[in-house]
Motif scaffolding. Structure first.
Motif, PDB file in Angstrom:
ATOM      1  N   LYS A  12       5.615   8.505  -4.857  1.00 43.56           N
ATOM      2  CA  LYS A  12       4.207   8.110  -4.824  1.00 43.56           C
ATOM      3  C   LYS A  12       3.843   7.604  -3.423  1.00 43.56           C
ATOM      4  O   LYS A  12       4.623   6.932  -2.755  1.00 43.56           O
ATOM      5  CB  LYS A  12       3.932   7.008  -5.834  1.00 43.56           C
ATOM      6  N   ARG A  13       2.624   7.917  -2.990  1.00 43.70           N
ATOM      7  CA  ARG A  13       2.121   7.430  -1.702  1.00 43.70           C
ATOM      8  C   ARG A  13       1.426   6.080  -1.940  1.00 43.70           C
ATOM      9  O   ARG A  13       0.377   6.017  -2.589  1.00 43.70           O
ATOM     10  CB  ARG A  13       1.155   8.435  -1.076  1.00 43.70           C
ATOM     11  N   VAL A  14       2.026   5.036  -1.399  1.00 39.75           N
ATOM     12  CA  VAL A  14       1.547   3.671  -1.659  1.00 39.75           C
ATOM     13  C   VAL A  14       1.248   2.966  -0.345  1.00 39.75           C
ATOM     14  O   VAL A  14       2.109   2.913   0.542  1.00 39.75           O
ATOM     15  CB  VAL A  14       2.582   2.848  -2.449  1.00 39.75           C
ATOM     16  N   VAL A  15       0.036   2.449  -0.215  1.00 36.94           N
ATOM     17  CA  VAL A  15      -0.326   1.604   0.924  1.00 36.94           C
ATOM     18  C   VAL A  15      -0.141   0.146   0.522  1.00 36.94           C
ATOM     19  O   VAL A  15      -0.584  -0.272  -0.551  1.00 36.94           O
ATOM     20  CB  VAL A  15      -1.787   1.836   1.359  1.00 36.94           C
ATOM     21  N   PHE A  81      -3.047   9.140   5.582  1.00 43.06           N
ATOM     22  CA  PHE A  81      -1.978   8.914   4.611  1.00 43.06           C
ATOM     23  C   PHE A  81      -2.337   9.392   3.206  1.00 43.06           C
ATOM     24  O   PHE A  81      -1.462   9.765   2.431  1.00 43.06           O
ATOM     25  CB  PHE A  81      -1.597   7.430   4.584  1.00 43.06           C
ATOM     26  N   GLN A  82      -3.633   9.363   2.866  1.00 42.92           N
ATOM     27  CA  GLN A  82      -4.102   9.775   1.537  1.00 42.92           C
ATOM     28  C   GLN A  82      -3.322   9.061   0.416  1.00 42.92           C
ATOM     29  O   GLN A  82      -2.655   9.683  -0.402  1.00 42.92           O
ATOM     30  CB  GLN A  82      -3.986  11.291   1.384  1.00 42.92           C
ATOM     31  N   PRO A  83      -3.446   7.741   0.349  1.00 43.03           N
ATOM     32  CA  PRO A  83      -2.665   6.991  -0.648  1.00 43.03           C
ATOM     33  C   PRO A  83      -3.133   7.263  -2.068  1.00 43.03           C
ATOM     34  O   PRO A  83      -4.300   7.582  -2.310  1.00 43.03           O
ATOM     35  CB  PRO A  83      -2.935   5.531  -0.255  1.00 43.03           C
ATOM     36  N   GLU A  84      -2.194   7.116  -2.989  1.00 44.28           N
ATOM     37  CA  GLU A  84      -2.509   7.186  -4.413  1.00 44.28           C
ATOM     38  C   GLU A  84      -2.680   5.787  -4.999  1.00 44.28           C
ATOM     39  O   GLU A  84      -3.438   5.593  -5.946  1.00 44.28           O
ATOM     40  CB  GLU A  84      -1.392   7.917  -5.155  1.00 44.28           C
ATOM     41  N   SER A 125      -7.928  10.559  -3.150  1.00 37.86           N
ATOM     42  CA  SER A 125      -6.554  10.485  -3.654  1.00 37.86           C
ATOM     43  C   SER A 125      -6.245   9.156  -4.331  1.00 37.86           C
ATOM     44  O   SER A 125      -5.301   9.049  -5.118  1.00 37.86           O
ATOM     45  CB  SER A 125      -5.555  10.706  -2.507  1.00 37.86           C
ATOM     46  N   VAL A 126      -7.022   8.112  -4.053  1.00 38.54           N
ATOM     47  CA  VAL A 126      -6.719   6.772  -4.564  1.00 38.54           C
ATOM     48  C   VAL A 126      -7.018   6.687  -6.054  1.00 38.54           C
ATOM     49  O   VAL A 126      -8.138   6.938  -6.486  1.00 38.54           O
ATOM     50  CB  VAL A 126      -7.524   5.691  -3.811  1.00 38.54           C
TER      51      VAL A 126
END
Length: 353
Positions: A12-15, A81-84, A125-126
């Motif tokens: 998963k893309r996480v900021v 980054f296109q975070p989820e 994407s969030v």
């Protein structure tokens, strides 16, 4: 390694904002073990030593030094980054920050939150946004004002948290209700653990006194609550997952905190901390108790227990012992700190599995 979040967070893309701070750093450390793609966004560490450097936190993640009040920099990060999932830990909670720079601290907590919400709104994407807060705001609203009471840093801090919560509610009603993005505020009591060197906090002040052979704060009889930082970090990760999977039904405010078993007097905290560190009795002289210790909001985690299945698992004694273990290891051999951190994470994961 297997653990409750492994299947969900892997890849998963996480900021994580405020990744150079105490709680944000522990969030990133756990996410790294989970195999998440992490982007940390925050100011450079404000002091040395710090958790970020001690555990080599920038290894294996995208680390960006930036100010959440810098809209352009933040927007570029979201676009690239296109975070989820976004876990927003960047806030000004240090008493010294509020005493010295109240305008900067207020704008960080309020406009920083607004910027996060706006970029989440504009980034398709969030799916989940967790806004980390103290529940001092609710306590601040509940107490009766006294005309002769001097305005303090806590008053401004509480006002900034209440304002940020109003912003979250307004954004949710105006923009997020009919989208795939769910937003929640995680209100958590202050926690202890390795890697916190914030001035004016009880544990860091004790650590500085012991390691410098200076006077140890004697404390007072005022009550403090002890719980380990991994307890709220687990809450943030669990809430992020639930928001992602369940959407709007999990949005809103969530309270996380220790129960009354965590109560301890400041004087007893100093005594127990020295004993765990093996400081010789009488080797240090008491000094005046710092004005700011650990915040003491009344925990109201019933909703989290009923709907998320979350509750603290470490006893106050364990929380304090793990904290001393981390600091003693750091000061004995700084190169061992990453291993200590990962060991504590794995031990904690085994308990909560």
């Amino acid at each position: 390694m297997s653990h409750p979040f492994a299947d969900f967070y892997k890849g998963k893309r996480v900021v994580v904002t405020g990744h150079t701070g105490f709680q944000g750093g522990w969030v990133v450390a756990w996410l790294k073990l989970l195999g998440a793609q992490v982007c940390g966004y925050g100011l450079p560490p404000a002091r040395r030593p710090n958790f970020f450097d001690a555990v080599l936190l920038d290894r294996g993640i995208t680390s960006i030094f930036g100010d959440i009040r810098d809209r352009n920099s933040l927007a570029n990060m979201f676009t690239e980054f296109q975070p989820e999932i976004v876990i927003h830990c960047a806030a000004q909670a240090s008493p010294q920050s509020w005493d010295r720079e109240p305008v900067d601290a207020f704008s960080t907590n309020v406009m920083g939150t607004v910027h996060i919400l706006e970029e989440a709104r504009l980034t398709n994407s969030v799916r989940a946004v967790v806004l980390v807060s103290s529940d001092l705001s609710s306590e601040h609203e509940a107490r009766s004002p006294r005309e002769d009471r001097e305005r303090s840093a806590d008053d401004l801090y509480g006002a900034s948290l209440a304002s940020a919560e109003l912003a979250r509610s307004a954004f949710n009603k105006s923009y997020f209700q009919k989208t795939n993005t769910a937003v929640a505020t995680a209100r958590a009591a202050d926690a202890i653990g390795g890697g916190d060197w914030t001035e004016g906090h009880a544990i860091p002040d004790l650590v500085r006194a012991i390691t410098s052979a200076g006077p140890v704060p004697a404390g007072s009889q005022s009550a403090l609550r002890l719980w380990h930082v991994l307890e709220p970090v687990r809450a943030y990760l669990l809430l992020g997952q639930k928001l992602f999977e369940c959407g709007q039904q999990c949005s809103g405010g969530w309270d996380f905190g220790p129960d009354d078993q965590g109560l301890i007097s400041a004087a007893q905290l100093s005594k127990t901390f020295e004993k765990l560190w093996h400081v010789e009795e009488g080797a240090s002289a008491p000094q005046k108790t710092p004005k700011h210790l650990l915040r003491l909001p009344k925990p109201r985690p019933d909703k989290a227990q009923a709907e998320l299945g979350w509750s603290p698992v470490l006893s106050p004694d364990e929380a304090l012992a793990w904290t001393v273990e981390w600091y003693r290891g750091f000061y004995a051999d700084p190169s061992s700190t990453l291993k200590t951190t990962e060991d504590q994470l794995q031990r904690y994961i085994r308990i909560t599995r």
